[in-house]
Scaffold this active site. Sequence first.
Site, PDB file in Angstrom:
ATOM      1  N   TRP A  55       0.837  -1.214   0.000  1.00 34.57           N
ATOM      2  CA  TRP A  55       0.000   0.000   0.000  1.00 34.57           C
ATOM      3  C   TRP A  55       0.862   1.250   0.000  1.00 34.57           C
ATOM      4  CZ3 TRP A  55      -1.640   3.405   4.356  1.00 34.57           C
ATOM      5  CH2 TRP A  55      -0.887   3.226   5.513  1.00 34.57           C
ATOM      6  N   ASP A  56       2.153   1.063   0.257  1.00 33.72           N
ATOM      7  CA  ASP A  56       3.106   2.168   0.205  1.00 33.72           C
ATOM      8  C   ASP A  56       2.963   2.968  -1.087  1.00 33.72           C
ATOM      9  OD1 ASP A  56       3.866   0.130   1.969  1.00 33.72           O
ATOM     10  OD2 ASP A  56       5.988   0.620   1.835  1.00 33.72           O
TER      11      ASP A  56
ATOM     12  N   GLU B 299       0.769  -1.390  12.874  1.00 37.28           N
ATOM     13  CA  GLU B 299       0.831  -2.859  12.925  1.00 37.28           C
ATOM     14  C   GLU B 299       1.200  -3.382  14.310  1.00 37.28           C
ATOM     15  OE1 GLU B 299       3.491  -3.305   9.615  1.00 37.28           O
ATOM     16  OE2 GLU B 299       1.872  -3.965   8.289  1.00 37.28           O
TER      17      GLU B 299
ATOM     18  N   LYS C  72       3.288   2.114  16.102  1.00 34.24           N
ATOM     19  CA  LYS C  72       4.427   1.941  15.190  1.00 34.24           C
ATOM     20  C   LYS C  72       4.491   3.076  14.170  1.00 34.24           C
ATOM     21  CE  LYS C  72       6.138  -1.442  11.809  1.00 34.24           C
ATOM     22  NZ  LYS C  72       5.660  -2.532  10.911  1.00 34.24           N
ATOM     23  N   GLN C  73       3.357   3.410  13.610  1.00 34.11           N
ATOM     24  CA  GLN C  73       3.340   4.468  12.608  1.00 34.11           C
ATOM     25  C   GLN C  73       1.974   5.136  12.613  1.00 34.11           C
ATOM     26  OE1 GLN C  73       3.561   1.564   9.073  1.00 34.11           O
ATOM     27  NE2 GLN C  73       2.585   3.325   8.162  1.00 34.11           N
TER      28      GLN C  73
END
Lengths: 773, 773
Positions: A365-366, A496, A609-610
């Site tokens: 998906w990046d 995640e 995480k992000q």
Amino acid sequence: MKPSERKKMKHYYKVDEWRIIEEGFDPRHHEESESIFSLGNGHMGHRANFEEKYSGKSLQGTYIAGIYYPDKTRVGWWKNGYPEYFAKVPNSPNWIGIYIKISDEELDLNTCKVSNFIRELNMKEGYLYRSFVARFKSGKQLEVQAKRFLSMAEDEIGAIRYAVKPLNFSGTIEFIPFLDGNVLNRDTNYDEKFWDVLDAGVKKENAYLCARTRKSGFEVGYSMTCETLLNGSDVKPVTEKIQKAGFAGFSLKINIAAGDEITLYKYAAILSSLEHKPEELIDKSIQVVNKAAKKKFETLFRDHVAVWEENWSHSDIFIKGDPAAQQGIRFNIFQLNQTYTGKDERLNIGPKGFTGEKYGGSTYWDTEAFLIPFYLSTEPPQVARNLLKYRHKHLQKAIENAAKLGFNQGAALYPMVTMNGEECHNEWEITFEEIHRNGAIAYAIYNYIRYTGDKDYLAENGLEVLIALSRFWRQRVNWSDVKGKYVILGVTGPNEYENNVNNNWYTNKMASWTLRYTIEAIDLVMNEHPSNFQRIIKKTRFHYDTETSSWKDIIKNMYYPMLDERGVFLQQDGYMDKEQRMADELLPAERPINQHWSWDRILRSVYIKQADVLQGIFCFEDEYTTDIIRRNFDFYEPRTVHESSLSPCIHSILANRIGEVEKAYDLYLRTSRLDLDDYNHEVAEGLHITSMGGTWMSMVIGFGGMRIKEGKLTFTPNLPRKWKLISFNIQFRERILNVTISEKETSVKLVKGEKLQVEINGKLIICDRINHQ
Amino acid sequence: MKPSERKKMKHYYKVDEWRIIEEGFDPRHHEESESIFSLGNGHMGHRANFEEKYSGKSLQGTYIAGIYYPDKTRVGWWKNGYPEYFAKVPNSPNWIGIYIKISDEELDLNTCKVSNFIRELNMKEGYLYRSFVARFKSGKQLEVQAKRFLSMAEDEIGAIRYAVKPLNFSGTIEFIPFLDGNVLNRDTNYDEKFWDVLDAGVKKENAYLCARTRKSGFEVGYSMTCETLLNGSDVKPVTEKIQKAGFAGFSLKINIAAGDEITLYKYAAILSSLEHKPEELIDKSIQVVNKAAKKKFETLFRDHVAVWEENWSHSDIFIKGDPAAQQGIRFNIFQLNQTYTGKDERLNIGPKGFTGEKYGGSTYWDTEAFLIPFYLSTEPPQVARNLLKYRHKHLQKAIENAAKLGFNQGAALYPMVTMNGEECHNEWEITFEEIHRNGAIAYAIYNYIRYTGDKDYLAENGLEVLIALSRFWRQRVNWSDVKGKYVILGVTGPNEYENNVNNNWYTNKMASWTLRYTIEAIDLVMNEHPSNFQRIIKKTRFHYDTETSSWKDIIKNMYYPMLDERGVFLQQDGYMDKEQRMADELLPAERPINQHWSWDRILRSVYIKQADVLQGIFCFEDEYTTDIIRRNFDFYEPRTVHESSLSPCIHSILANRIGEVEKAYDLYLRTSRLDLDDYNHEVAEGLHITSMGGTWMSMVIGFGGMRIKEGKLTFTPNLPRKWKLISFNIQFRERILNVTISEKETSVKLVKGEKLQVEINGKLIICDRINHQ
């Protein structure tokens, strides 16, 4: 590597605004440097492996875009729905090799004593240069200068200039330029060979090699030829053919005296069955390489540099007064430009590009979430459009993938990782549950149209994809009696570090937005492209009334978890039951937590995480007041450990959005030199190609404050204290613009194209040649 | 196997109250039969592989208790905390083998024509019998009768009587009885050999073999000897030694006429380094086998049968009028008795016992939750006590395991799967999150003391374990500000169809109960065993005040999710957000869902794999009124798909508890003939040994209504319509009792020991010889 050695890695490479420079040879850093100095040209690429033999630790890597090996899935415990294979990026036959022998000694930097070693990546001109003096056991000293590039002008061509000079001896030097199909992958599930060499040999001046990937049956045809000069004049070496199993080349022997210089030019053509008929690969590659060799190295190089010059003209970012940041951002842009050129809609941007094998696949998906904005702003629209079409071509596979998981009626779930549209990933909590990727794919269509104004894309390809995505979301929600709302259970959000959670705000938001945008898109296509609309209706068996009304019901009744009344969105239902610790309460020895904590402990921690909620706010910032954005940023940023390369960029952009420029700068530093300074000490495996799009975003969208509003470019820039001036080039609707932001003023200069109205800090400006605010 | 063939499997074996009988040889069912007809004696066991050569499909399996191979972990994606290896049960050297050759033809049921085939497992006497007539390609016909057993009296001894009779030819018959170390496992992660044969050869009358497991270094010493009779009289065959790599045996040639019968007795001793010094294994095994051979087959067999007779005297269950149910329950009891005899506290009960390799390990929570009750009621207390001591011996490893996951101060997390106390399992959602196993281990201590009255066990071993478990729970809960309660996040409950959920009611309940029981145990030991208490305090560095007060705080403030005010406990926080579908709404083609649905779909469904809330109610039923139990049963039973072999038994018991006897009977049928009728068509891999304890519970605790209340046995029996009478033997506090339940009355007969007060349907009875209600 030990932490003490890690320290030394910081700024291991010399800071220079246009070059990456390694001075002195340290074998402990060789694999890192092989990644950093990688070259590519969209069609192919390779790690900075040495041409000559190297018996030390090295990750050999030559990669050809679009070629993969379906490596049988390896798991501990099989779960229903797992894919059969993981598409691995195969290390392809080696074409750079040139063995060098002097009497019975062979040049090998692992056994020779090396001095005056310099390795340099010239980003402006896109070449790799290396020079050194090697001292053999016998005491003989040889000076070497090597330069190579993968032509951006003719993407099947690679060329090497390899010059040697005996410093203290005379005698015979043997060059063995070769092609070698005896290659292995480090990343294999079952230690299998990925390639069969079908043919390898020598025809007149050409060595050639033809190889086929096992199972997937991709074929490549390589040919090479070479040319030698003694002190700049043609020379005819004693030439022998070498033909061994999977190996073809020449032995070229030349007698020279100390101080003489012999230069070998090696030209190679690398063709694949993606572009050519398999049976023609050898002949065509010979034609291609001979044509290139006739042009000669310097001409090929000039053509190559011209493409880079053109590239930089619409993608460079200049930072005044911060050479390390300058080097960082150019390195990111350089890598993105050499990984994906947008010519071929079958290709995409792998997480490691052409710099390593790890993670396999090519598409995460990046692409939609972190790379589309870069290509939209630095390339003509067809580049981003090809990335959208890539997903359109995979629509049927995405429908099949959803069917495998129990969805029906044309619902599509795009894969988490893919090469050809089939799912490759095999962690259930990600493969089956990180479904927000379906949202990013819809958003990318919206984003493309917003930037380019190309609404026709909906009628041609976009709407079919949107309908299939919306059908997925409709089936994926369920009604909760207790909440009196639609809920989305069992997902993994962008963070995640939480798995199988309920009502991830970002996912719910993306789902509902996709439904809404699809309805808009349907109405647009219905009104503006009626015949296309009929075609799509028929093809998708779309029932306008029942489907859109069920979507509207979901949009109206979607559940969004909230922390409080004041607008802090809750990451997921159970988030506030967690112990509320902040990231700065972690001990240094615990970080990164993904290396020090067990997985269950990470999962039940508050640590992110992000960007997750913040990723959603980034996507839909127009819907929220600055106050709400600030509240969410202030809540989530202290809980975020940024252990994904894709995290700091989004936080940096939002920090800029709420006026926290120095915070934005701190976050920016984490992203721009991630690989050059090897923050996560994993650069040996390859570069973080996809996060480089995030770095670019944090510059242009973050500090540049660039947005598109109603088809108009707007800028609300911020500069951190350290920077006196930044300047970047972008493409926008058939124009090239240069934006320069200094402490005092922001100017948007028209480099190419027709005049344009832009908005700077809320003021409309006609941008013709130079506009000052 | 196709579904149509599956149908045929039901009652493939003849129903008989004491025997399992296979009539006719069908190679398609051979692997299933190899499981069903397995033999064991606690020390060792094996699948019903043929003695003679068999070239058809077969899962060869010889297993020795306590021996394992640490097979390097295989996962797709590594998570922090995963164990290094999975302990595999190695298929051990073969000692049953007897090749049979006639001229140039070899006996092989895969190539011969087979008639009159009978295979029979005699459960009363614990032996395997087989007879058949084989017709060779040459037309020669040979009748074979083979009987074998693994001595329950001398557990290192196995014996085979192998009789052959040429029906239509005369000539030389060659027997090759052998030991063979050239064996492989089917269940390996990397196709590795698990054994190295150290020595194999022949000394006088004995063949011997010594082998060592790789990595783990367990050694086994095998010896064999044999004896031949011609028509009942001693005969001396022409004998040759056979010594090959990893193989030792004899060639015995005898000339016979049609109609003559030759009987070969093969005796084997199987010794392991768990009981003997490695260097003595060969010599000792020769001594052991020669001593056994001197006793002769019939004497050995008589001693063996005597042990089975004794076993049945305190473990048999008799069902009148339902031979299939009768056969089922005896098969379960037989398997349990031959898998674990309770002599060795280093051993435990593997999920497949001695009947297959699958799942490896030896110990799951099954032991505490489903097997302790069986061994408590059918064996002297030291058997169950040894199972508790097994965990006590592993306490230090459980503390290390918890430390690896971030816990400290002596907190213990017992492994999900283990051989030697180290964790083997590697699915994060189970390994790290199915922590309720820690509760089952505490509950087993409580259960043991409740049944046996042996409170001293707490002072000796139990309390140390309980303290470590309670310390784990204290660290594993966290305070939720929003709930104002302690919560337990990120767990997998007994229902493995939900992963990483919050506040699984069963787990929260078990945690809180463990804390409470530990405090009780501390006070008991403090008062009754002060010196032991001081020892434990010192060893565990226990701080009475601070630790017990924090535990009390958790007990007082533990969060229990509730569905409603009327006493339905909620399986986990998010359960009611799920779509509320009942199991009977599933299409037959969708069941079992674990074979038809993708994992994510299972996870977000309401469907329950095995008793979860109901497992907790089963454990603590005294705390709940019948009305509350019924409400929970009525809520959860329709949502339960019983796709674990450990599920129907608990539901059956609770159905009996609330008076739904016919429902209890339906559920009972799902458990008692699970393997005999191969419900899940997986019996070829081995038997479901641990669920057999659940079958027993559903008889004795379910229909028998047996409970222990304040040290007294109580019965509130129920009989389903189909059964006229059931009768079972149990052990209780140095007595053997026979309980007989008929439609009209329930009697408890004292078979052995002193008189005893028991309660039947609420009435106190003195149980001396026969008591009628």
